[in-house]
Design an enzyme around this catalytic site. Sequence first.
Site, short mmCIF file in Angstrom:
data_model
loop_
_atom_site.label_atom_id
_atom_site.label_comp_id
_atom_site.label_asym_id
_atom_site.label_seq_id
_atom_site.Cartn_x
_atom_site.Cartn_y
_atom_site.Cartn_z
N GLN A 170 0.82 -1.22 0.00
CA GLN A 170 0.00 0.00 0.00
C GLN A 170 0.85 1.27 0.00
O GLN A 170 0.46 2.29 -0.58
CB GLN A 170 -0.94 0.01 1.21
CG GLN A 170 -2.04 -1.02 1.16
CD GLN A 170 -3.06 -0.76 0.07
OE1 GLN A 170 -3.19 0.36 -0.45
NE2 GLN A 170 -3.80 -1.79 -0.30
N SER A 190 3.06 -5.04 -5.24
CA SER A 190 2.05 -5.58 -6.14
C SER A 190 1.70 -4.55 -7.20
O SER A 190 1.48 -3.38 -6.89
CB SER A 190 0.81 -5.97 -5.34
OG SER A 190 -0.13 -6.63 -6.15
N ALA A 191 1.61 -5.00 -8.45
CA ALA A 191 1.41 -4.08 -9.57
C ALA A 191 0.07 -3.35 -9.52
O ALA A 191 0.00 -2.15 -9.80
CB ALA A 191 1.53 -4.84 -10.89
N HIS A 192 -1.00 -4.07 -9.16
CA HIS A 192 -2.32 -3.46 -9.33
C HIS A 192 -2.62 -2.40 -8.29
O HIS A 192 -3.61 -1.67 -8.40
CB HIS A 192 -3.42 -4.53 -9.35
CG HIS A 192 -3.71 -5.19 -8.05
ND1 HIS A 192 -4.87 -4.98 -7.36
CD2 HIS A 192 -3.01 -6.08 -7.31
CE1 HIS A 192 -4.89 -5.70 -6.26
NE2 HIS A 192 -3.76 -6.38 -6.20
N CYS A 317 -8.32 -6.67 0.12
CA CYS A 317 -8.33 -7.80 -0.82
C CYS A 317 -9.11 -9.00 -0.33
O CYS A 317 -8.92 -10.09 -0.83
CB CYS A 317 -6.90 -8.23 -1.14
SG CYS A 317 -5.86 -6.96 -1.81
#
Length: 377
Positions: A170, A190-192, A317
């Site tokens: 984050q 994390s890419a997204h 998530c």
Amino acid sequence: MRGDRVYLDWNATAPLRPEARQAMLEAMDVVGNPSCVHTEGRAAKACVERARAQISQLLACEPSDLVFTSGATEGAALALSSFSTIYGSAAEHDAVAAWVQDPSQMLDIGPDGVLTGTCGGQPFSQTVREGVIAFQAANSETGILQPTLQFAQEIWSLERNVLILVDAVQALGKTDFDVPRSGADLLLASAHKLGGPKGVGTLYVKPGVALEPKIKGGGQEMGRRSGTENVIGIAGFGAAAEAAARDLADGVWERVAKLRNILEISLDAAAKDIIFVGNKADRLPNTSCFAVPGWKSETQVMQMDLAGFAISAGSACSSGKVKASRVLKAMGFDDRTAASAVRVSLGPTTTEEEVLRFADAWIAAYRRHKKRAGEAA
């Protein structure tokens, strides 16, 4: 997504950046397997290595320190499965918390959501002996930032056989955060969360740290993670990382923080019993977590969705499940409040008009809730 909807769930996943989309389209035309030595294979390998260099610039590390994975959950498994002793707090994401099995290795967090420097009420110096200790740089639910480097320095001073894992999923791209400022031996990204594609991430591994591969086979990623690399996803990740670095340099997130403050001022003026979680601590610039005790988070999320606004509750998530936040419970909130918290997370394309529209919709729903409960708004 319909044009009249407003997306306010950037911590769950950020919309795909145009730069990432373009890089992925170009990568789709690259025919070769990056493990092959012919011209086509070298072209595919070049796509992977270009992205590795772009991400390493954002992380301020060497490209060779990065292992591409399917996401931060796989990265956590690769990093943590080599250790039998794992310390972490109740604020950790499920991908990390699932590996903390021993209650005696649970780190304490204070009512402000910040780690206290103790484990089971005892200082790190008396409890942390070996293995790996996990620190979350920024909490996905509350946005609260942890002083990871400060804690890492405290661990270093003990001169024990302990590695530091930092979950930067984050924090990366929203704050001035990188490997040197994290104190990490291992770091998750994390890419997204950056505006890249879903299903690709990276694990930073400090030189000299040995991990047992979870996926064995062809020896890709310098033997650390076998399997043909996701060239298209990796290309998008690299482009998103480069764009995220530009946003940071241009002060984009300072503008987002102002919008977050406008939102909280508007809600606070209308709801006398609203509780803002973590607003006295250092937070991500885009995140607001708030609760009205007794107004279930699931109800709020559904009502806002029907009104055209995407917000969230609980972990960024979690797989469609809405339940009382264990993070808020660990901070000392009662079950009623923890089951009433929602999260609004903004992004660089969020506008003031959208924020104010959401505030109006939420306030209207709040007043209906109070009326049904027979309480004054």
